[in-house]
Scaffold this motif. Sequence first.
Motif, PDB file in Angstrom:
ATOM      1  N   VAL A   5       6.733 -14.229   7.706  1.00  0.00           N
ATOM      2  CA  VAL A   5       6.763 -12.601   6.121  1.00  0.00           C
ATOM      3  C   VAL A   5       8.176 -13.169   5.732  1.00  0.00           C
ATOM      4  CG1 VAL A   5       7.794 -10.412   6.769  1.00  0.00           C
ATOM      5  CG2 VAL A   5       6.201 -12.135   8.637  1.00  0.00           C
ATOM      6  N   ILE A   6       7.701 -12.553   4.173  1.00  0.00           N
ATOM      7  CA  ILE A   6       8.752 -13.036   2.364  1.00  0.00           C
ATOM      8  C   ILE A   6       9.460 -12.142   3.347  1.00  0.00           C
ATOM      9  CG2 ILE A   6       9.013 -13.138   0.593  1.00  0.00           C
ATOM     10  CD1 ILE A   6       7.556 -15.941   2.332  1.00  0.00           C
ATOM     11  N   GLY A   7      10.709 -11.615   3.009  1.00  0.00           N
ATOM     12  CA  GLY A   7      11.559 -10.263   3.028  1.00  0.00           C
ATOM     13  C   GLY A   7      11.438  -9.942   4.795  1.00  0.00           C
ATOM     14  N   ALA A   8      13.168 -10.523   4.704  1.00  0.00           N
ATOM     15  CA  ALA A   8      13.156  -9.170   5.672  1.00  0.00           C
ATOM     16  C   ALA A   8      14.018  -7.659   5.793  1.00  0.00           C
ATOM     17  CB  ALA A   8      14.214 -10.050   6.877  1.00  0.00           C
ATOM     18  N   GLY A   9      13.472  -6.780   5.614  1.00  0.00           N
ATOM     19  CA  GLY A   9      13.591  -5.795   4.637  1.00  0.00           C
ATOM     20  C   GLY A   9      13.347  -4.427   5.973  1.00  0.00           C
ATOM     21  N   ALA A  10      12.685  -3.097   5.520  1.00  0.00           N
ATOM     22  CA  ALA A  10      12.541  -2.227   7.079  1.00  0.00           C
ATOM     23  C   ALA A  10      10.881  -2.899   7.199  1.00  0.00           C
ATOM     24  CB  ALA A  10      12.315  -1.195   6.270  1.00  0.00           C
ATOM     25  N   LEU A  11      10.505  -2.979   6.390  1.00  0.00           N
ATOM     26  CA  LEU A  11       8.635  -2.883   6.654  1.00  0.00           C
ATOM     27  C   LEU A  11       8.222  -4.502   7.136  1.00  0.00           C
ATOM     28  CD1 LEU A  11       6.448  -0.805   4.133  1.00  0.00           C
ATOM     29  CD2 LEU A  11       6.723  -1.271   6.364  1.00  0.00           C
ATOM     30  N   GLY A  12       9.259  -6.056   6.147  1.00  0.00           N
ATOM     31  CA  GLY A  12       9.244  -6.993   6.472  1.00  0.00           C
ATOM     32  C   GLY A  12       9.278  -7.161   7.843  1.00  0.00           C
ATOM     33  N   SER A  13      10.646  -6.769   8.684  1.00  0.00           N
ATOM     34  CA  SER A  13      11.303  -6.938  10.459  1.00  0.00           C
ATOM     35  C   SER A  13      10.045  -6.029  10.658  1.00  0.00           C
ATOM     36  CB  SER A  13      12.464  -6.445   9.960  1.00  0.00           C
ATOM     37  OG  SER A  13      13.192  -6.659   9.207  1.00  0.00           O
ATOM     38  N   THR A  14       9.655  -5.012  10.530  1.00  0.00           N
ATOM     39  CA  THR A  14       8.993  -4.035  11.205  1.00  0.00           C
ATOM     40  C   THR A  14       7.283  -5.527  11.694  1.00  0.00           C
ATOM     41  OG1 THR A  14       8.985  -1.712  10.825  1.00  0.00           O
ATOM     42  CG2 THR A  14       7.330  -1.969  10.869  1.00  0.00           C
ATOM     43  N   PHE A  15       6.711  -5.460  10.349  1.00  0.00           N
ATOM     44  CA  PHE A  15       5.877  -6.305  10.862  1.00  0.00           C
ATOM     45  C   PHE A  15       5.926  -7.231  11.660  1.00  0.00           C
ATOM     46  CE2 PHE A  15       4.019  -3.541   7.501  1.00  0.00           C
ATOM     47  CZ  PHE A  15       2.183  -3.021   8.075  1.00  0.00           C
ATOM     48  N   ALA A  16       6.803  -8.232  11.365  1.00  0.00           N
ATOM     49  CA  ALA A  16       7.088  -9.691  11.732  1.00  0.00           C
ATOM     50  C   ALA A  16       7.035  -9.289  13.519  1.00  0.00           C
ATOM     51  CB  ALA A  16       8.524 -10.389  11.439  1.00  0.00           C
ATOM     52  N   CYS A  17       7.773  -8.004  14.057  1.00  0.00           N
ATOM     53  CA  CYS A  17       8.425  -7.478  15.109  1.00  0.00           C
ATOM     54  C   CYS A  17       6.727  -7.308  15.912  1.00  0.00           C
ATOM     55  CB  CYS A  17       9.508  -6.518  15.024  1.00  0.00           C
ATOM     56  SG  CYS A  17      10.038  -6.539  16.648  1.00  0.00           S
ATOM     57  N   HIS A 126      13.762   2.744   8.698  1.00  0.00           N
ATOM     58  CA  HIS A 126      14.562   2.747   7.999  1.00  0.00           C
ATOM     59  C   HIS A 126      15.250   1.586   9.084  1.00  0.00           C
ATOM     60  CE1 HIS A 126      18.194   4.748   6.647  1.00  0.00           C
ATOM     61  NE2 HIS A 126      19.416   4.076   8.000  1.00  0.00           N
ATOM     62  N   TYR A 127      15.412   0.775   7.438  1.00  0.00           N
ATOM     63  CA  TYR A 127      16.494  -0.893   7.964  1.00  0.00           C
ATOM     64  C   TYR A 127      18.257  -0.251   8.156  1.00  0.00           C
ATOM     65  CZ  TYR A 127      18.577  -5.543   6.263  1.00  0.00           C
ATOM     66  OH  TYR A 127      19.081  -6.663   6.803  1.00  0.00           O
ATOM     67  N   GLU A 128      18.311  -0.275   9.375  1.00  0.00           N
ATOM     68  CA  GLU A 128      19.785  -0.088  10.009  1.00  0.00           C
ATOM     69  C   GLU A 128      20.999  -0.923  10.072  1.00  0.00           C
ATOM     70  OE1 GLU A 128      18.503   1.932  13.827  1.00  0.00           O
ATOM     71  OE2 GLU A 128      18.553   3.753  12.639  1.00  0.00           O
ATOM     72  N   VAL A 135      11.842   2.792  13.270  1.00  0.00           N
ATOM     73  CA  VAL A 135      10.243   3.812  12.420  1.00  0.00           C
ATOM     74  C   VAL A 135      10.585   4.536  12.862  1.00  0.00           C
ATOM     75  CG1 VAL A 135       7.662   3.369  12.886  1.00  0.00           C
ATOM     76  CG2 VAL A 135       8.802   1.304  12.735  1.00  0.00           C
ATOM     77  N   THR A 136      10.704   5.583  10.783  1.00  0.00           N
ATOM     78  CA  THR A 136      10.221   6.871  11.606  1.00  0.00           C
ATOM     79  C   THR A 136       9.566   8.261  11.732  1.00  0.00           C
ATOM     80  OG1 THR A 136      11.072   7.037   9.367  1.00  0.00           O
ATOM     81  CG2 THR A 136      12.726   7.345  10.585  1.00  0.00           C
ATOM     82  N   SER A 269      12.241   4.519   0.579  1.00  0.00           N
ATOM     83  CA  SER A 269      12.154   3.117   0.303  1.00  0.00           C
ATOM     84  C   SER A 269      13.808   3.396  -1.005  1.00  0.00           C
ATOM     85  CB  SER A 269      11.503   2.640  -0.034  1.00  0.00           C
ATOM     86  OG  SER A 269      10.918   3.007  -1.314  1.00  0.00           O
ATOM     87  N   THR A 270      13.323   4.139  -1.502  1.00  0.00           N
ATOM     88  CA  THR A 270      14.241   3.772  -2.843  1.00  0.00           C
ATOM     89  C   THR A 270      15.369   4.190  -2.944  1.00  0.00           C
ATOM     90  OG1 THR A 270      12.239   4.277  -4.233  1.00  0.00           O
ATOM     91  CG2 THR A 270      14.816   4.762  -5.257  1.00  0.00           C
ATOM     92  N   LEU A 271      15.654   5.387  -1.520  1.00  0.00           N
ATOM     93  CA  LEU A 271      17.741   6.013  -1.252  1.00  0.00           C
ATOM     94  C   LEU A 271      18.170   4.881  -0.332  1.00  0.00           C
ATOM     95  CD1 LEU A 271      19.596   7.583  -0.809  1.00  0.00           C
ATOM     96  CD2 LEU A 271      18.905   9.554   0.502  1.00  0.00           C
ATOM     97  N   GLN A 272      16.975   4.287   0.202  1.00  0.00           N
ATOM     98  CA  GLN A 272      17.581   3.267   1.237  1.00  0.00           C
ATOM     99  C   GLN A 272      18.332   1.799   0.329  1.00  0.00           C
ATOM    100  OE1 GLN A 272      15.758   1.901   5.067  1.00  0.00           O
ATOM    101  NE2 GLN A 272      13.863   3.705   5.060  1.00  0.00           N
ATOM    102  N   SER A 273      17.664   1.874  -0.440  1.00  0.00           N
ATOM    103  CA  SER A 273      17.614   0.384  -1.704  1.00  0.00           C
ATOM    104  C   SER A 273      19.426   0.931  -2.202  1.00  0.00           C
ATOM    105  CB  SER A 273      17.230   0.688  -2.914  1.00  0.00           C
ATOM    106  OG  SER A 273      15.681  -0.407  -1.983  1.00  0.00           O
ATOM    107  N   LEU A 274      19.436   1.698  -2.581  1.00  0.00           N
ATOM    108  CA  LEU A 274      20.828   2.874  -3.107  1.00  0.00           C
ATOM    109  C   LEU A 274      22.441   1.823  -2.021  1.00  0.00           C
ATOM    110  CD1 LEU A 274      19.543   5.411  -5.344  1.00  0.00           C
ATOM    111  CD2 LEU A 274      20.447   3.377  -5.818  1.00  0.00           C
ATOM    112  N   ALA A 275      21.349   2.713  -0.646  1.00  0.00           N
ATOM    113  CA  ALA A 275      22.721   3.069   0.056  1.00  0.00           C
ATOM    114  C   ALA A 275      22.999   1.178   0.724  1.00  0.00           C
ATOM    115  CB  ALA A 275      22.453   4.020   1.430  1.00  0.00           C
TER     116      ALA A 275
END
Length: 330
Positions: A5-17, A126-128, A135-136, A269-275
Motif C-alpha cells: 500500500v503506497i501511502g499511509a493516509g486515511a484510505l491507505g491505512s484503512t485498506f491496509a488494516c 478521518h485521519y486522526e 471510519v465515519t 478529504s480536502t479539509l483534512q489535507s489543510l488541517a
Amino acid sequence: MRISVIGAGALGSTFACLLAAEGHDLVVTARGAALPALLSEGIRLTGGFGDRLARPLAVERLTEPCDLALICTKAQDAAAAIAENSAVLDGTPVIVVQNGLDGVMTARRLLPRSDCFGLITIIAAHYEGPGRVRVTTAAQSYLGRGDGRADAATLRWQALLDAAVPTLALDNFVGAQWTKLVVNMLNALPAITGMSVQDVIGQAGLRQLMTWSMRETVRVGRASGVRFGSLQGLSQWRLRLFALAPVWAGQVLPLSMRTRMGTVPNQGSTLQSLARGQRTEIDFLNGAVVRAAAGARTTAPVNARLTELVHEVEQSGVFLTPAEVRGRFR
C-alpha cells in the motif's frame, strides 16, 4: 498474498488494516513521523468497520516485489510516489485508489509493464494521526478500468478486495469516475469555510453554490462526450435531469448525500489535507472540471472560482465565512 500500500493516509491505512485482517502480508510506505509510529504502534482503525489493529511492515520505499499494489496517495502526490517505487512496481498489478480522473493514466504511463486498475471508494475516513484512522462512513468501493465491461482480471481483484471490504466490479469505469467527480464537489466548500460537509449543506447559500458546481460538472462531462456511469444511485439519465432542473430542485442531490452520511461530522478529504498542513488535491477535483471544460471549448466559472478560493485558504491559513464565500460569487 503480499500486498503493498503506497501511502499511509486515511484510505491507505484503512485498506491496509482491512486486508491484513484477511491474512494478507501487508507492506505500507510512510514518511516523516508516520514511519516510526507505524513501526512501533501499527495501524488502529475505529468506526464503521469496527475496531481493528494491524501491524504491517512499514517502509519509506519498496525494496521487495509484491503480488499487488494499491496506490493510496493524494492525486497530486501520485506521480512522484509511483516513480519512486517504480523499480519494484513495474510489472506488478496496480490498483489506484484516488479521486479525480487521471490516476490510472498516470500509473500506466509510469509503469508500462503493469496491469493498472482504478478503485472508486465512497468510504469516508478521518485521519486522526499516524496509524490512527476513524471510519465515519463505511461504504462500497468500485473496481474497474476503461469504458467497457469489467474483464476477467478486474473480477479477480474485485473478489480479493471484496473479502476484506465491500467491493463491486464496475462497467464503464471512466464514466463512473466522472460520476464520482460530481460527488467530490462536496469537498471544496468545507475546505474554504472549515465547516463539515453536513454543516455546509445545511446552509442554504452554500448548498446552492455546491449545487451549481455539481451541475456545471455534469454539463462539462456531457460537453466532453462522457457517458456517466451508475454510482450511488446516480446514473446518466438522473444526472442529465439534475443538470437541466432548476437550481432549487437540484439541491435535493446534496441534501440526499448529507442524509447518507449520517450525523458523524464529515470533513471531506480536502479539509483534512489543510488541517495537516498539506497541499490539497483541489486541482484534481474542481480543477479537473476546469481543464476538461477548456478541452471541450466551454467554461466552468463556478469550479474555477472554488479552486481559486481553496488555494487562497491554503496560502493564508484563514477560512472564509459563508457570507464572504457568497460575496465572491457576486
